[in-house]
Design an enzyme around this catalytic site. Structure first.
Site, PDB file in Angstrom:
ATOM      1  N   SER A   8     -19.559  11.656  -3.649  1.00 30.32           N
ATOM      2  CA  SER A   8     -20.885  11.517  -3.042  1.00 30.32           C
ATOM      3  C   SER A   8     -21.643  12.832  -2.974  1.00 30.32           C
ATOM      4  O   SER A   8     -22.880  12.830  -2.928  1.00 30.32           O
ATOM      5  CB  SER A   8     -20.763  10.907  -1.639  1.00 30.32           C
ATOM      6  OG  SER A   8     -19.844  11.635  -0.850  1.00 30.32           O
ATOM      7  N   HIS A  65     -22.245  16.600   1.925  1.00 35.25           N
ATOM      8  CA  HIS A  65     -23.475  15.964   1.464  1.00 35.25           C
ATOM      9  C   HIS A  65     -24.654  16.932   1.501  1.00 35.25           C
ATOM     10  O   HIS A  65     -25.511  16.923   0.606  1.00 35.25           O
ATOM     11  CB  HIS A  65     -23.783  14.734   2.306  1.00 35.25           C
ATOM     12  CG  HIS A  65     -22.813  13.621   2.104  1.00 35.25           C
ATOM     13  ND1 HIS A  65     -22.737  12.526   2.938  1.00 35.25           N
ATOM     14  CD2 HIS A  65     -21.853  13.426   1.166  1.00 35.25           C
ATOM     15  CE1 HIS A  65     -21.787  11.709   2.519  1.00 35.25           C
ATOM     16  NE2 HIS A  65     -21.238  12.237   1.440  1.00 35.25           N
TER      17      HIS A  65
END
Length: 413
Positions: A151, A203
């Site tokens: 991610s 992230h």
């Protein structure tokens, strides 16, 4: 023999699930599908052997600094902690990675992915060190957080794709609009609020890497197009390059840099309607055609499938994606790119910089339907060829059935 009186006109649309899944999978480019397969296999193997600690493969800043375990930068993006983790990451990668791979090419996207993973790790370590050793309130927990998953790279791709699309805002679930430059940060906050054990720093570093890439901070690390072409022409990669899903790096952008675009009053569409894979991903909104007037003179080369014909080029330009339509409507003029198929035909391919070409006329290939006749299509389909391949071959052969047969036969070799 029994005479068939009633045949369903929509029998093609009623094809089995396996057929549709196979067609869907064949439309995913080479590198994107390879990443999905590798991550899926790794997760299944970990599940079968009962490996769930991930302490040896996760990204651990303290281990990278103290023992210089650089391999963690790349192993951490291939391992996932749960079925939902790998499922949502891969369903987000499929539409987004496919879009970028068709623009960049398979080898170039692989290089960019490695570059993004490396820069994510560097940002991660740097921020963790600053937070752990700040004189006001030291916080060392970030040095010992174990992060895994693809991610982080996905957040970088979100920033790159959003910048490339040229939109000013993105619609989320069809409920409200988010400014495009804050879209990735909005997703970051949503995931932190809705999910547990989500790496905020991982992230965030992905977003920072995406912005660094789109603003040209990594340009000195990106080789010229000839570098990718030399890799594609090497013998050790020949078996991959010959595969139909492999996208060759072509185009006029020598720096291989995807520029940012500016547009006025443009909005992208929501993410709920349409393909179920896009709905499940929650990362990727559908792209809308933006009305933009200004653009960076550097333009990324469009990837093309090896041995692509003029019909394939036209198909990609007109129906492959809304992002391509946006780029074509607002980019600098084309220049011809020569490609050999049987005899020397010229295809309209890469683009010249606006500085190099003062005046030029955009060259748009004719649609396939203008060349391929229905009679010729039926004749070749009756011979056992796939209809889509028949249409592409007829378009490449300028409607000549005999030449189209030769093309189809060469594709099956």
């Amino acid at each position: 023999m029994r005479r068939i009186t009633n045949m369903r006109p929509n029998i093609v649309s009623e094809a089995g699930v396996s057929t549709r899944l196979n067609q869907w999978w064949e439309n995913i480019p080479f590198l994107t599908s390879a990443v999905v397969v590798v991550c899926g296999i790794i997760y299944v193997v970990c599940l079968l052997v009962g490996y769930d600690s991930f302490t040896e493969v996760c990204f651990l800043p303290s281990a990278v600094i103290s023992w210089f375990q650089v391999y963690r930068i790349y192993t951490s993006i291939l391992f996932h902690g749960s079925m939902l983790h790998v499922f949502f990451n891969m369903t987000a990668l499929i539409p987004m990675g496919s879009e970028l791979e068709r623009i960049m090419g398979s080898v170039r996207l692989l290089y960019v992915t490695i570059l993004l993973a490396t820069s994510n790790a560097l940002f991660h370590v740097l921020i963790a060190l600053l937070v752990a050793h700040n004189p006001i309130h030291p916080y060392e927990n970030l040095m010992y957080e174990c992060a895994i998953g693809f991610s982080g790279v996905l957040f970088s791709m979100i920033v790159i794709e959003t910048s490339l699309s040229g939109v000013q805002s993105r619609s989320v679930f069809g409920l409200f609009n988010v400014p495009a430059k804050w879209y990735a940060f909005f997703l970051l906050v949503v995931f932190q609020l809705l999910m547990q054990n989500v790496s905020l720093l991982g992230h965030l570093c992905g977003i920072l890497s995406g912005f660094a890439y789109t603003h040209g901070l990594f340009n000195f690390l990106i080789p010229r197009t000839s570098f990718y072409s030399s890799i594609e022409s090497s013998s050790w990669l020949s078996s991959c390059v010959r595969r139909p899903k492999f996208i060759v790096c072509t185009g006029g952008n020598l720096s291989s840099y995807i520029p940012t675009h500016t547009s006025e009053n443009s909005t992208s569409s929501g993410i709920l309607p349409g393909n179920i894979w896009r709905n499940l991903s929650s990362f990727m909104p559908q792209r809308g055609v933006s009305a933009q007037t200004n653009e960076d003179s550097r333009f990324p080369g469009r990837g093309r499938t090896l041995g692509a014909s003029q019909g394939q080029m036209a198909s990609h330009l007109h129906s492959d994606s809304n992002l391509h339509a946006s780029l074509l409507d607002n980019s600098s003029p084309n220049h011809p790119l020569e490609s050999t198929l049987g005899t020397n035909r010229k295809l309209s391919g890469g683009r010249h910089s606006a500085d190099n070409v003062p005046t030029a006329t955009a060259v748009v290939p004719p649609p396939q339907g203008a060349i391929a006749s229905e009679e010729g299509i039926k004749k070749l389909v009756s011979m056992g060829f796939d209809r889509t391949q028949v249409e592409v071959a007829l378009a490449a052969a300028d409607g000549d059935v005999n030449v189209a047969v030769e093309i189809l036969m060469s594709q099956q070799d």
